[in-house]
Motif scaffolding. Structure first.
Motif, mmCIF file in Angstrom:
data_model
loop_
_atom_site.group_PDB
_atom_site.id
_atom_site.type_symbol
_atom_site.label_atom_id
_atom_site.label_comp_id
_atom_site.label_asym_id
_atom_site.label_seq_id
_atom_site.Cartn_x
_atom_site.Cartn_y
_atom_site.Cartn_z
ATOM 1 N N ARG A 478 0.824 -1.209 0.000
ATOM 2 C CA ARG A 478 0.000 0.000 0.000
ATOM 3 C C ARG A 478 0.855 1.255 0.000
ATOM 4 N NH1 ARG A 478 -4.570 -0.073 4.482
ATOM 5 N NH2 ARG A 478 -4.585 2.076 3.710
ATOM 6 N N GLN A 479 1.934 1.218 0.757
ATOM 7 C CA GLN A 479 2.809 2.381 0.806
ATOM 8 C C GLN A 479 3.480 2.620 -0.541
ATOM 9 O OE1 GLN A 479 2.830 4.265 3.472
ATOM 10 N NE2 GLN A 479 4.207 5.773 2.537
ATOM 11 N N LEU A 480 3.865 1.515 -1.221
ATOM 12 C CA LEU A 480 4.476 1.654 -2.541
ATOM 13 C C LEU A 480 3.485 2.229 -3.539
ATOM 14 C CD1 LEU A 480 6.837 1.180 -4.470
ATOM 15 C CD2 LEU A 480 5.962 -1.138 -4.839
ATOM 16 N N VAL A 481 2.243 1.713 -3.508
ATOM 17 C CA VAL A 481 1.208 2.250 -4.393
ATOM 18 C C VAL A 481 0.971 3.725 -4.107
ATOM 19 C CG1 VAL A 481 -1.240 2.103 -5.007
ATOM 20 C CG2 VAL A 481 0.099 0.021 -4.744
ATOM 21 N N ALA A 482 0.978 4.090 -2.822
ATOM 22 C CA ALA A 482 0.795 5.497 -2.454
ATOM 23 C C ALA A 482 1.917 6.358 -3.024
ATOM 24 C CB ALA A 482 0.735 5.633 -0.934
ATOM 25 N N GLU A 483 3.156 5.867 -2.955
ATOM 26 C CA GLU A 483 4.278 6.627 -3.499
ATOM 27 C C GLU A 483 4.178 6.745 -5.013
ATOM 28 O OE1 GLU A 483 7.793 4.749 -2.168
ATOM 29 O OE2 GLU A 483 7.587 5.363 -0.072
ATOM 30 N N MET A 657 9.338 11.046 -13.767
ATOM 31 C CA MET A 657 9.191 10.548 -12.398
ATOM 32 C C MET A 657 10.508 10.698 -11.641
ATOM 33 S SD MET A 657 7.786 6.810 -11.120
ATOM 34 C CE MET A 657 6.104 7.175 -11.592
ATOM 35 N N ASP A 658 10.395 10.879 -10.339
ATOM 36 C CA ASP A 658 11.560 11.011 -9.478
ATOM 37 C C ASP A 658 12.423 9.747 -9.540
ATOM 38 O OD1 ASP A 658 12.958 12.419 -7.153
ATOM 39 O OD2 ASP A 658 12.476 10.461 -6.298
ATOM 40 N N GLU A 659 13.750 9.928 -9.438
ATOM 41 C CA GLU A 659 14.659 8.790 -9.617
ATOM 42 C C GLU A 659 14.434 7.691 -8.582
ATOM 43 O OE1 GLU A 659 15.598 11.895 -9.380
ATOM 44 O OE2 GLU A 659 16.716 12.499 -11.173
ATOM 45 N N LYS A 664 12.143 2.222 -7.133
ATOM 46 C CA LYS A 664 11.219 1.436 -6.315
ATOM 47 C C LYS A 664 10.125 0.804 -7.167
ATOM 48 C CE LYS A 664 11.873 3.926 -1.944
ATOM 49 N NZ LYS A 664 11.218 4.728 -0.886
ATOM 50 N N SER A 665 9.676 1.520 -8.183
ATOM 51 C CA SER A 665 8.653 0.963 -9.069
ATOM 52 C C SER A 665 9.202 -0.223 -9.846
ATOM 53 C CB SER A 665 8.152 2.048 -10.029
ATOM 54 O OG SER A 665 7.585 3.133 -9.322
ATOM 55 N N VAL A 666 10.424 -0.114 -10.332
ATOM 56 C CA VAL A 666 11.038 -1.259 -11.023
ATOM 57 C C VAL A 666 11.177 -2.438 -10.080
ATOM 58 C CG1 VAL A 666 13.148 -2.046 -12.162
ATOM 59 C CG2 VAL A 666 12.241 0.217 -12.665
ATOM 60 N N ASN A 667 11.564 -2.190 -8.850
ATOM 61 C CA ASN A 667 11.699 -3.258 -7.862
ATOM 62 C C ASN A 667 10.359 -3.950 -7.615
ATOM 63 O OD1 ASN A 667 13.300 -4.621 -5.676
ATOM 64 N ND2 ASN A 667 11.709 -3.673 -4.420
ATOM 65 N N SER A 668 9.284 -3.167 -7.502
ATOM 66 C CA SER A 668 7.966 -3.769 -7.263
ATOM 67 C C SER A 668 7.499 -4.572 -8.460
ATOM 68 C CB SER A 668 6.948 -2.672 -6.936
ATOM 69 O OG SER A 668 6.773 -1.814 -8.040
ATOM 70 N N ASN A 719 24.157 -1.597 -2.035
ATOM 71 C CA ASN A 719 22.718 -1.856 -2.082
ATOM 72 C C ASN A 719 22.475 -3.231 -2.678
ATOM 73 O OD1 ASN A 719 22.011 0.697 -1.110
ATOM 74 N ND2 ASN A 719 22.171 1.579 -3.158
ATOM 75 N N LEU A 720 21.381 -3.841 -2.265
ATOM 76 C CA LEU A 720 21.001 -5.122 -2.848
ATOM 77 C C LEU A 720 20.364 -4.907 -4.210
ATOM 78 C CD1 LEU A 720 19.476 -6.951 0.255
ATOM 79 C CD2 LEU A 720 21.662 -7.428 -0.862
ATOM 80 N N PRO A 721 20.422 -5.908 -5.111
ATOM 81 C CA PRO A 721 19.759 -5.778 -6.412
ATOM 82 C C PRO A 721 18.242 -5.641 -6.260
ATOM 83 C CG PRO A 721 21.344 -7.586 -6.419
ATOM 84 C CD PRO A 721 21.197 -7.158 -4.997
ATOM 85 N N VAL A 722 17.605 -5.173 -7.328
ATOM 86 C CA VAL A 722 16.149 -5.032 -7.310
ATOM 87 C C VAL A 722 15.521 -6.412 -7.517
ATOM 88 C CG1 VAL A 722 16.119 -2.661 -8.109
ATOM 89 C CG2 VAL A 722 16.149 -4.502 -9.781
ATOM 90 N N GLY A 723 14.345 -6.584 -6.935
ATOM 91 C CA GLY A 723 13.600 -7.827 -7.102
ATOM 92 C C GLY A 723 13.805 -8.821 -5.985
ATOM 93 N N ILE A 724 14.603 -8.466 -4.943
ATOM 94 C CA ILE A 724 14.839 -9.391 -3.833
ATOM 95 C C ILE A 724 13.972 -9.028 -2.640
ATOM 96 C CG2 ILE A 724 16.562 -10.247 -2.213
ATOM 97 C CD1 ILE A 724 18.672 -9.877 -4.299
ATOM 98 N N LEU A 725 14.095 -7.785 -2.184
ATOM 99 C CA LEU A 725 13.369 -7.326 -1.004
ATOM 100 C C LEU A 725 12.265 -6.365 -1.390
ATOM 101 C CD1 LEU A 725 16.355 -6.650 1.451
ATOM 102 C CD2 LEU A 725 14.959 -8.721 1.256
ATOM 103 N N GLN A 726 11.241 -6.358 -0.540
ATOM 104 C CA GLN A 726 10.137 -5.434 -0.772
ATOM 105 C C GLN A 726 10.593 -3.984 -0.616
ATOM 106 O OE1 GLN A 726 7.016 -6.494 -1.587
ATOM 107 N NE2 GLN A 726 6.333 -4.389 -1.895
ATOM 108 N N GLU A 727 11.378 -3.738 0.412
ATOM 109 C CA GLU A 727 11.882 -2.391 0.661
ATOM 110 C C GLU A 727 13.366 -2.353 0.328
ATOM 111 O OE1 GLU A 727 10.641 0.503 1.569
ATOM 112 O OE2 GLU A 727 8.587 -0.243 1.542
#
Length: 831
Positions: A478-483, A657-659, A664-668, A719-727
């Motif tokens: 929900r927080q990601l969708v809000a962002e 869109m902000d960097e 975060k959108s790509v990660n989600s 930083n960890l790669p995208v697609g592993i953790l939610q945050e």
């Protein structure tokens, strides 16, 4: 007594008469208002009736009346509410013609009406059939009149065919002209053919006044010259001469003795239009001068004097004509200032409405973002109490329900039971493993089923932890969708500001640039200044230059650079699909820096498909993006994940869109695409083409290096790669690059080549320092070759290296100074 009564009653009688008078005035006032409203609503019907009366009276070539039936048919299709009154006025006008033929005209109207009713019965009554219906009705009625009245001959048949053909053509003319006359067109710009059709209609109406005279002065001559003055003031010499030719031609057909009127009106219209810059007086003088010069061909002195007086009366009427009529006509004629102003006003209204709607949508997304971002804040003590209550209820249902000591524990010794249960739950939460032999005596003395209660609590706690995990994931989602909604809202708000900013009035600057270009001999079709903000100039130019000479880059761009005071370059060119149409060239602020790139890569084991992806693209907002991504593993699946990450990221960044939010959108997206473990590293450098300030976004990627002369500067982040953790934590690293700097980005196949026993960063810095070339492609090839040779030709992993060199932009053509040109004044305020 009677006198006293009269004295008393007299004021009442007087008061009554006053009230009656007031009521009568009120009734008269309301009647006048209703009459005015009725006249206002029926004004166009009245105008159509007057036009019908004059067209019913109009005759050309001494016997032909093609205007009446054509006009009636078009009115029937376009103004169905007025066709009866118009038909009556046409027949009435024919009664007052020079050679009255009301019966035949009435028959033509009746025949065309019956034909239209027949088409309506079959649902085929369309405006496209109107010319054919007019032709058939005219042909039938006129043939019938020739057969029963005149001797049938070739001349009569030819005249019948000519009249039917003229009626056919006039129907096509009236279809275009009547909507313009009644101002019912949807657009505010007239085409050339529509203007010509309107002139023909007005000239045809004037023929209905042939034969009318006031003190020996011809009414149609005064009307034609008055119309000539109106259009000459509005459209200049071309339109004035055109009106003169058309009006003179049609009037000469109505009156064969007035053939000289065509040349007189054409010349007078030309002179009047040439003097339009001087205003009404100058236009009237030009018409008087032209008509007086050619009036010597009319005949004797009396005719010359009559023609002069007709011109004087027309000029007097023209001088007292309200300005509102002039402005109304000018709005419909292309090329006039009023038309340009109306077009700009229309565009401004559309722009304002669009910006308002975009702002409303932005507020909607912002409100949705607030709704999704709201988190239920519950007091920890309350949550703890609810958890304790839940565990106790579960234990009581599964273990205490069948125990013989239930009433003793929960009724007689409730507080002791509650204390023991709380201690058990605390042990479960702390993760202590309490076996049957490890149960404290306090628990076993109080509860004979302590192991069973403890087991139930452990099961419930495991379920509780799973529930909390899913709740947290839901809250994070929900927080990601809000962002993301907030990011979309910000993009739309920026778009609304951009739309409003483009609404600034820049007519003076456009005219100044046009004069400057025309002073160089360049014929420009149109100039639109979109933005004159310093550092963000955007100018659109339409031209028809021949290809091969490149006037835009060699002449126009250097000239704009001089008068604007900053370097201007050609941003884009779009040539037309059809020959003869203008091409569109967009000029904008030239970038202060330029980026040259080089890429080298190889797949693991020498295969064809690498799991790495890269992108070098200009985002369109003054930034250049250099990106590289390494998918998990090798082959097609890794390639799919890395390319997906880069494609989505590129599109999000191009949209504004902000960097951080884009990452975060790509990660989600990668998290939601599949339930399997899928991840990809992302390494992006955003280079500002105006300042060379660079923003690095490194997500699980290897360090990048900046080569500045003999110095090599590493850029790294953990930083960890995208697609592993939610945050994920997105750290933005901002670095100021300089002209001549070379940026080197690579995947782990290159960076990890030395192995674990070597300091990789020092090894890579030494390799980069040893490369003598400044060419990005040569640097990429040399670095990849060094790594492959280090492993003696064996390719251990997918390897990709992207090199970007930042240099000062050197304009291809220098700015030149043209004497006499002043600097363009930029607007001080931006709407």
């Amino acid at each position: 007594m009677r006198d006293k009564q009269n004295v008393v009653l007299f004021p009442n009688v007087k008061r009554t008469s006053i009230i009656q008078t007031a009521i009568q005035k009120g009734v008269n006032g309301s009647f006048i208002r209703r009459l005015g409203a009725m006249i206002s609503s029926k004004k166009w019907a009245f105008v159509l009736m007057v036009v019908g009366f004059l067209l019913g009276r109009a005759v050309i070539l001494e016997s032909l009346t093609p205007f009446a039936v054509a006009y009636f048919t078009v009115v029937y299709f376009l103004r169905r509410d007025s066709y009866l009154s118009v038909g009556f006025s046409i027949v009435l006008g024919s009664c007052f013609a020079i050679s009255p033929e009301p019966m035949w005209i009435a028959m033509e109207l009746a025949v065309v009406y019956l034909l239209m009713r027949g088409l309506e019965a079959y649902e085929r009554a369309e405006l496209s059939y109107a010319p054919l219906l007019v032709f058939i009705s005219t042909l039938i009625v006129r043939l019938f009149s020739v057969v029963i009245v005149d001797t049938l001959g070739w001349y009569q048949l030819m005249m019948v065919g000519v009249e039917a053909a003229l009626a056919f053509v006039l129907t096509l003319v009236f279809v275009q002209a009547i909507p313009v006359l009644t101002m019912t067109r949807k657009t505010s710009s007239l085409k050339n053919e529509e203007i010509i059709c309107l002139m023909i209609l007005l000239a045809s109406v004037m023929t209905g006044a042939v034969g009318w005279a006031v003190y020996g002065l011809s009414v149609e001559h005064m009307m034609s010259r008055y119309m000539l003055l109106l259009f000459a003031l509005v459209g200049g010499a071309p339109l004035g001469a055109s009106v003169g030719v058309i009006a003179g031609l049609i009037l000469s057909l109505a009156d064969l003795n007035a053939i000289v009127q065509m040349s007189l009106l054409a010349f007078a219209g030309l002179l009047a239009g040439l003097l339009r810059e001087g205003g009404r007086m100058a236009v009237a003088f030009g018409m008087l001068l032209g008509s007086c010069i050619l009036s010597i061909y009319i005949g004797n002195q009396q005719d010359v004097l009559a023609s002069t007086w007709e011109s004087v009366i027309a000029a007097a009427l023209f001088l007292v004509t309200p300005r509102s009529i002039m402005r109304t006509i000018a709005k419909y004629v292309p090329g006039t200032q009023e038309h340009v102003k109306s077009q700009h006003e229309y565009a401004r209204r559309v722009r304002d409405v669009t910006a308002q709607r975009v702002t409303q949508f932005s507020e909607v997304f912002k409100q949705l973002s607030r709704s999704f971002g709201q988190v239920n804040l519950v007091d920890e003590s309350v949550k703890r109490e609810e958890t304790v209550g839940h565990f106790m209820n579960a234990a009581a249902e599964k273990t205490c329900a069948s125990c013989h000591r239930k009433e003793l524990c929960w009724e007689g010794r409730f507080y002791d039971t509650y204390r023991v249960m709380t201690g058990m739950m605390t042990a479960v939460e702390e993760g202590r493993k309490v076996g049957p032999k490890d149960i404290p005596k306090e628990w076993s003395n109080h509860c004979i089923r302590s192991p069973q209660v403890l087991s139930v609590m452990q099961q419930q706690y495991e379920m509780y932890k799973h529930d909390q995990m899913w709740r947290k994931q839901l809250s994070d989602s929900r927080q990601l969708v809000a962002e993301q909604l907030s990011g979309v809202s910000q993009i739309m708000e920026d778009l609304a500001h951009e739309i409003k900013r483009e609404g600034q009035q820049l007519h003076l600057q456009e005219e100044q640039i046009r004069e400057a270009l025309e002073g160089l001999g360049l014929s420009i079709h149109g100039i639109d200044v979109v933005n004159l903000e310093e550092g963000n100039v955007e100018i659109e130019v339409y031209h028809t230059f021949a290809r091969g000479y490149d006037e835009c880059r060699k002449i126009i761009a250097p000239l704009l650079s001089d008068i604007l005071g900053e370097p201007i370059a050609v941003i884009s060119e779009r040539y037309p699909e059809k020959s003869g149409e203008p091409a569109l060239v967009v000029f904008g602020t030239a970038k202060a820096f330029e980026v040259e790139t080089g890429i080298a890569g190889v797949a693991k084991g020498g295969d064809l498909l690498s799991g790495d992806s890269f992108s070098t693209v200009e985002l369109g907002n003054g930034k250049f993006a250099v990106a590289i991504s390494d998918g998990m593993g090798n082959g097609e699946r890794a390639k799919l994940e890395s390319s997906t990450a880069l494609t989505i990221l590129q599109q999000l960044l191009q949209s504004g869109m902000d960097e951080k939010l884009a990452i975060k959108s790509v990660n989600s997206v990668l998290l939601l695409r599949s339930s399997e473990e899928i991840f990809a590293t992302v390494d992006v450098a955003l280079i500002d083409m105006y300042t060379a300030k660079t923003t690095f976004m490194k997500i699980g990627s290897t360090p990048s290096f900046i080569k500045r002369g003999s110095e090599v500067i590493p850029i790294s982040a953990n930083n960890l790669p995208v697609g592993i953790l939610q945050e994920i934590d997105v750290d933005l690293i901002r670095v100021q690059l300089m002209a001549g700097d070379t940026l080197i980005m690579m995947t782990d196949g290159i960076y990890d080549a030395p192995g674990h026993a070597v300091n990789k960063e020092l090894w890579m810095k030494r390799v980069i320092q040893e490369i003598a070339s400044d060419n990005p492609q040569e640097i990429a090839d040399s670095l990849l070759e060094t790594v492959v040779r280090y492993h003696k030709g064996e390719i251990m992993d997918d390897m990709t290296v992207v090199v970007a060199r930042v240099d000062k932009h050197q304009p291809e053509w220098a700015t030149f100074r043209w004497p006499g040109l002043s600097k363009v004044e930029r607007p001080r305020t931006v709407s």
